[in-house]
Write a protein that holds these residues in place. Structure first.
Motif, short mmCIF file in Angstrom:
data_model
loop_
_atom_site.label_atom_id
_atom_site.label_comp_id
_atom_site.label_asym_id
_atom_site.label_seq_id
_atom_site.Cartn_x
_atom_site.Cartn_y
_atom_site.Cartn_z
N ILE A 128 0.07 8.22 -2.16
CA ILE A 128 0.52 7.11 -1.31
C ILE A 128 1.33 6.13 -2.15
CG2 ILE A 128 -0.29 5.15 0.09
CD1 ILE A 128 -2.89 6.93 0.53
N LEU A 129 2.47 5.73 -1.61
CA LEU A 129 3.30 4.73 -2.29
C LEU A 129 3.56 3.59 -1.31
CD1 LEU A 129 5.13 3.85 -4.68
CD2 LEU A 129 6.99 5.11 -3.59
N ALA A 130 2.91 2.44 -1.56
CA ALA A 130 3.09 1.27 -0.69
C ALA A 130 4.09 0.33 -1.36
CB ALA A 130 1.76 0.57 -0.46
N GLU A 131 5.03 -0.16 -0.58
CA GLU A 131 6.06 -1.06 -1.11
C GLU A 131 6.28 -2.18 -0.09
OE1 GLU A 131 9.13 1.49 -3.56
OE2 GLU A 131 9.04 2.27 -1.55
N THR A 132 6.90 -3.27 -0.54
CA THR A 132 7.29 -4.31 0.40
C THR A 132 8.77 -4.65 0.18
OG1 THR A 132 6.58 -6.03 -1.13
CG2 THR A 132 5.01 -5.41 0.57
N VAL A 133 9.41 -5.14 1.24
CA VAL A 133 10.80 -5.54 1.12
C VAL A 133 10.98 -6.82 1.93
CG1 VAL A 133 11.48 -3.96 3.00
CG2 VAL A 133 13.20 -4.76 1.42
N SER A 134 11.78 -7.76 1.39
CA SER A 134 12.03 -9.01 2.13
C SER A 134 13.12 -8.78 3.16
CB SER A 134 12.48 -10.11 1.17
OG SER A 134 11.43 -10.40 0.30
N VAL A 135 12.83 -9.18 4.39
CA VAL A 135 13.80 -9.05 5.48
C VAL A 135 13.98 -10.46 6.04
CG1 VAL A 135 14.34 -7.81 7.58
CG2 VAL A 135 12.62 -6.90 6.04
N GLY A 136 15.12 -11.07 5.76
CA GLY A 136 15.29 -12.46 6.16
C GLY A 136 14.16 -13.28 5.57
N GLU A 137 13.46 -13.99 6.45
CA GLU A 137 12.34 -14.83 5.98
C GLU A 137 11.03 -14.05 5.94
OE1 GLU A 137 12.61 -18.94 6.83
OE2 GLU A 137 14.34 -18.27 5.66
N CYS A 138 11.09 -12.80 6.36
CA CYS A 138 9.83 -12.04 6.52
C CYS A 138 9.69 -10.95 5.46
CB CYS A 138 9.80 -11.37 7.88
SG CYS A 138 9.96 -12.55 9.20
N THR A 139 8.54 -10.31 5.53
CA THR A 139 8.27 -9.21 4.62
C THR A 139 7.96 -7.96 5.44
OG1 THR A 139 7.33 -10.75 3.03
CG2 THR A 139 6.75 -8.44 2.74
N ALA A 140 8.58 -6.87 5.06
CA ALA A 140 8.24 -5.59 5.70
C ALA A 140 7.40 -4.79 4.72
CB ALA A 140 9.49 -4.83 6.06
N VAL A 141 6.37 -4.18 5.26
CA VAL A 141 5.49 -3.32 4.46
C VAL A 141 5.89 -1.87 4.72
CG1 VAL A 141 3.11 -2.51 4.19
CG2 VAL A 141 3.56 -4.93 4.55
N ILE A 142 5.95 -1.09 3.65
CA ILE A 142 6.26 0.34 3.78
C ILE A 142 5.11 1.12 3.16
CG2 ILE A 142 7.82 2.18 3.01
CD1 ILE A 142 9.99 -0.11 2.77
N VAL A 143 4.52 1.99 3.96
CA VAL A 143 3.44 2.84 3.42
C VAL A 143 3.92 4.28 3.49
CG1 VAL A 143 1.01 3.45 3.53
CG2 VAL A 143 1.75 1.21 4.36
N GLY A 144 4.18 4.86 2.34
CA GLY A 144 4.69 6.23 2.27
C GLY A 144 3.58 7.18 1.85
N ILE A 145 3.51 8.31 2.53
CA ILE A 145 2.43 9.26 2.28
C ILE A 145 3.00 10.66 2.13
CG2 ILE A 145 0.35 10.31 3.30
CD1 ILE A 145 0.33 7.48 4.92
N GLY A 146 2.60 11.34 1.10
CA GLY A 146 3.00 12.74 0.92
C GLY A 146 1.76 13.60 0.86
N ILE A 147 1.73 14.65 1.69
CA ILE A 147 0.55 15.53 1.74
C ILE A 147 1.00 16.97 1.51
CG2 ILE A 147 -1.41 16.30 3.15
CD1 ILE A 147 -0.97 13.77 4.90
N ASN A 148 0.36 17.64 0.57
CA ASN A 148 0.70 19.04 0.31
C ASN A 148 -0.04 19.92 1.32
OD1 ASN A 148 2.06 18.15 -2.02
ND2 ASN A 148 0.19 18.32 -3.26
N THR A 149 0.77 20.69 2.08
CA THR A 149 0.14 21.57 3.08
C THR A 149 0.56 23.03 2.88
OG1 THR A 149 1.97 21.24 4.63
CG2 THR A 149 0.08 19.78 4.86
N GLY A 150 1.45 23.25 1.93
CA GLY A 150 1.98 24.61 1.77
C GLY A 150 1.19 25.41 0.76
N ALA A 151 1.83 26.48 0.29
CA ALA A 151 1.23 27.33 -0.74
C ALA A 151 1.11 26.51 -2.02
CB ALA A 151 2.11 28.54 -0.97
N SER A 152 0.14 26.87 -2.85
CA SER A 152 -0.10 26.05 -4.05
C SER A 152 0.75 26.51 -5.24
CB SER A 152 -1.59 26.11 -4.41
OG SER A 152 -2.35 25.63 -3.34
N ASP A 153 2.06 26.78 -5.02
CA ASP A 153 2.92 27.19 -6.14
C ASP A 153 3.73 25.99 -6.62
OD1 ASP A 153 4.31 27.03 -3.80
OD2 ASP A 153 5.55 28.80 -4.15
N PHE A 154 3.02 25.08 -7.28
CA PHE A 154 3.64 23.81 -7.69
C PHE A 154 4.42 23.97 -8.99
CE2 PHE A 154 -0.23 22.80 -5.31
CZ PHE A 154 0.33 22.05 -4.28
#
Ligand code: BTN
Length: 257
Positions: A128-154
Motif C-alpha cells: 500500500i502506498l498512501a500519498e497526499t496532494v494539495s488541491v487549491g486550499e484542500c488536500t486529496a488523499v491517494i491510497v494505492g494498493i497492489g495485490i499479486n494474484t497471478g503466478a508466483s514467477d516474480f
C-alpha cells in the motif's frame, strides 16, 4: 474481466467514479493528475482508478513496484476535510481493510507487517502506498494498493519475499468493491479507530526483534511491543527500558539463531 458495472454491483457506497485502464504508468500518478485537474475547486467525488498493468508502479521509500499483468493495481483518491489526518493512520486503516477484504474473498488468513505490507503464509502478497496532494486550499488523499494474484514467477529481486493470493476466477470485482467500500468508510469517519482491532489481530511483529530503517539507513534495533492507535510502532530499543513510538520508516525482522 473487470468492468465499472460489475464493481458497482457489489459496492455499498454510491458516490464513486470508476476508471479502468489496460495499462497505465501508475494509478497513484493518475490519481494525482485527477486531483490536480480539479484545480482550486476543492471538491470532486471519490474516484477509483484500476489498471491491469503499470509501467511505472511505485512502492514505498521510492522503490519500484513490479506491476505486470496478473495483479490488481488500484488507487482511491478523495478530498479530505481533515488534512491533519496523518499518513500513518490512513495507511494503517488501509492495511486492515485490505487484509480483511482478501481474507473474506480468498478464505485464507492474512498477516500485516508494519506498516502496511500484507502477507500470507508464504510471503508478501500486497503493498500500500498512501500519498497526499494539495488541491487549491484542500488536500486529496491517494491510497494505492497492489495485490499479486497471478503466478508466483516474480523477478529475482523480490523472489525471496513476494507471494500471491492466487487466481481469483472472477472474484476480482468483489475484492475491489470490498476494499473500496472499506476505504471510503474510513475516509468518512477519520476519527474512528475501530479498524485497529483488525490490524492488531493480524499484526505479525509483536515480540519480534527488528532493525529500524529510516531513509535506507539502519537506525538501531529493538523489540516490538505493539502498535498505538494512530498506527505508530511501539518499540523498546536495545539496551533501554522505555518504549519509543516510531511514526515512519520500515523494519526488518532479525532472524533468530
Ligand atoms: C509497497 O509495497 O511498497 C507499496 C506498493 C504500492 C503499489 C500500488 S499499485 C497501485 C498504486 N500505484 C502505484 O504506482 N503504486 C500503488
Amino acid at each position: 474481466m473487470i468492468s465499472e458495472h460489475m464493481i458497482k454491483a457489489h459496492l455499498k457506497h454510491e458516490k464513486l467514479n470508476i476508471k479502468i485502464f489496460d495499462v497505465i504508468d501508475s494509478t497513484n500518478s493518475e490519481a494525482k493528475r485527477t486531483a490536480l485537474s480539479h484545480g482550486a475547486q476543492c471538491s470532486f467525488e471519490p474516484t477509483l482508478l484500476i489498471a491491469k498493468a503499470q509501467t511505472l508502479g511505485r512502492g514505498r521509500m521510492g522503490r519500484r513496484f513490479v506491476s505486470d499483468l496478473g495483479g490488481i493495481y488500484m488507487s482511491l483518491v478523495y478530498v479530505t476535510e481533515n488534512p491533519l489526518s496523518d499518513a500513518v493512520s490512513i495507511t494503517t486503516a488501509a492495511a486492515a481493510v485490505v487484509a480483511e477484504a482478501i481474507e473474506s474473498v480468498v478464505g485464507a488468513p492474512m498477516k500485516i507487517k508494519w506498516v502496511n505490507d500484507i502477507y500470507n503464509d508464504r510471503g508478501k502478497v500486497a503493498g500500500i502506498l498512501a500519498e497526499t496532494v494539495s488541491v487549491g486550499e484542500c488536500t486529496a488523499v491517494i491510497v494505492g494498493i497492489g495485490i499479486n494474484t497471478g503466478a508466483s514467477d516474480f523477478p529475482e529481486e523480490i523472489q525471496s519475499i513476494a507471494s500471491s493470493i492466487g487466481e481469483l476466477d472472477g472474484k476480482e470485482v468483489l475484492l475491489i468493491a470490498k476494499i473500496a467500500d472499506g476505504l471510503l468508510s474510513c475516509a468518512q469517519n477519520p476519527r474512528d479507530r475501530s479498524y485497529m482491532t483488525a490490524y492488531r489481530e493480524r499484526f505479525m511483529l509483536a515480540g519480534k526483534t527488528v532493525d529500524l530503517i529510516i531513509g535506507g539507513e539502519r537506525m538501531g534495533s529493538g523489540r516490538v511491543v505493539g502498535v498505538d492507535d494512530n498506527g505508530g510502532l511501539l518499540l523498546l530499543p536495545d539496551g533501554q527500558n522505555e518504549t519509543v513510538t516510531i511514526q515512519s520508516g520500515e523494519v526488518s525482522v532479525r532472524e533468530t539463531k
